[in-house]
Write a protein that holds these residues in place. Structure first.
Motif, mmCIF file in Angstrom:
data_model
loop_
_atom_site.group_PDB
_atom_site.id
_atom_site.type_symbol
_atom_site.label_atom_id
_atom_site.label_comp_id
_atom_site.label_asym_id
_atom_site.label_seq_id
_atom_site.Cartn_x
_atom_site.Cartn_y
_atom_site.Cartn_z
ATOM 1 N N GLU A 66 22.513 -28.680 -22.642
ATOM 2 C CA GLU A 66 22.773 -28.150 -21.182
ATOM 3 C C GLU A 66 22.447 -26.835 -21.118
ATOM 4 O OE1 GLU A 66 23.266 -30.248 -18.833
ATOM 5 O OE2 GLU A 66 23.741 -31.870 -20.097
ATOM 6 N N ALA A 156 27.492 -29.419 -17.743
ATOM 7 C CA ALA A 156 26.200 -30.162 -17.176
ATOM 8 C C ALA A 156 26.160 -30.320 -15.957
ATOM 9 C CB ALA A 156 26.606 -31.548 -17.856
ATOM 10 N N CYS A 159 24.133 -27.012 -14.938
ATOM 11 C CA CYS A 159 22.882 -26.952 -15.672
ATOM 12 C C CYS A 159 21.788 -27.631 -15.388
ATOM 13 C CB CYS A 159 23.132 -26.768 -16.889
ATOM 14 S SG CYS A 159 24.126 -25.543 -17.575
ATOM 15 N N GLU A 160 22.126 -29.089 -15.087
ATOM 16 C CA GLU A 160 21.134 -29.967 -14.637
ATOM 17 C C GLU A 160 20.447 -29.856 -13.144
ATOM 18 O OE1 GLU A 160 22.422 -33.899 -15.778
ATOM 19 O OE2 GLU A 160 22.699 -33.316 -17.843
#
Length: 222
Positions: A66, A156, A159-160
């Motif tokens: 991530e 996550a 970051c995504e």
């Protein structure tokens, strides 16, 4: 009579309108060309070492993926193009109404995605369903399950979203319509997970997240 027939000085020298102000200087053009597919290729290359790390220690490998496979490339690509990260990556604050809309749309999206995933599990080969069962990720000790859940919830998502809805969708939107940019980022988002069973559900969620980001001008609702 001669004096009366001569034009007055006011008629001869009519006041001239003020010239329009000079336009504001245009912002400098970003340096270098930006390619969404090239950026996705970088993410994919960096993602494979993360898979190896996850095989050794799942939480650490997930955190590495991530932070260094998604977040860092987006920041580096933005800075390298001389762009303002806060604006380009859509990390600016969103209105309260947009955040509420994100919560409602996200909840509905997850219910619909769950139904789509259930349908996919019934249609796809059983060996695929067993191989890509995400429940296997939580078969370790209690401390590992707690740490894995914390990373999945708090690390996550930002970051995504910065990588896919921030950099990828924004870059696609430079040359494509908003609908195509949203769809393209959603396809790449679903493909990155390398999971054919969850792919239809992830594609649906990617469309929801992309639409929320486009509507709000911020990734926070997503």
């Amino acid at each position: 009579r001669a004096c009366a027939s001569m034009p007055s000085s006011a008629a001869v020298e009519a006041p001239r309108p003020d010239p329009p102000p000079d336009p504001a200087p245009a912002p400098p053009e970003p340096r270098g060309r930006k390619s969404a597919l090239a950026f996705f290729g970088v993410l994919l290359l960096l993602f494979f070492p993360g898979l190896v790390a996850q095989a050794a220690l799942l939480p650490a490998g997930l955190a590495w993926s991530e932070l260094f496979a998604f977040l860092l490339p987006a920041l580096v690509a933005t800075a390298g193009s001389n762009l303002r990260a806060r604006e380009y990556l859509k990390v600016r604050r969103a209105r309260t109404a947009a955040v509420v809309l994100g919560a409602l749309a996200g909840g509905a999206g997850y219910l619909l995605a769950g139904a789509v995933m259930t349908l996919a599990q019934r249609l796809l080969p059983e060996v695929w369903v067993r191989t890509f069962d995400p429940a296997k990720l939580f078969e370790g000790p209690a401390w590992e399950r707690v740490l894995l859940a914390a990373i999945a919830v708090f690390v996550a998502p930002p970051c995504e979203e910065i990588a896919f809805r921030g950099y990828l969708q924004t870059t696609l939107g430079l040359r494509r319509s908003p609908a195509r940019a949203i769809a393209g980022a959603a396809v790449l988002f679903a493909a990155m997970h390398l999971d054919p069973v969850r792919l239809p559900a992830l594609l649906l969620l990617g469309l929801v997240f992309g639409w929320l980001t486009w509507r709000a001008g911020s990734i926070w609702p997503a």
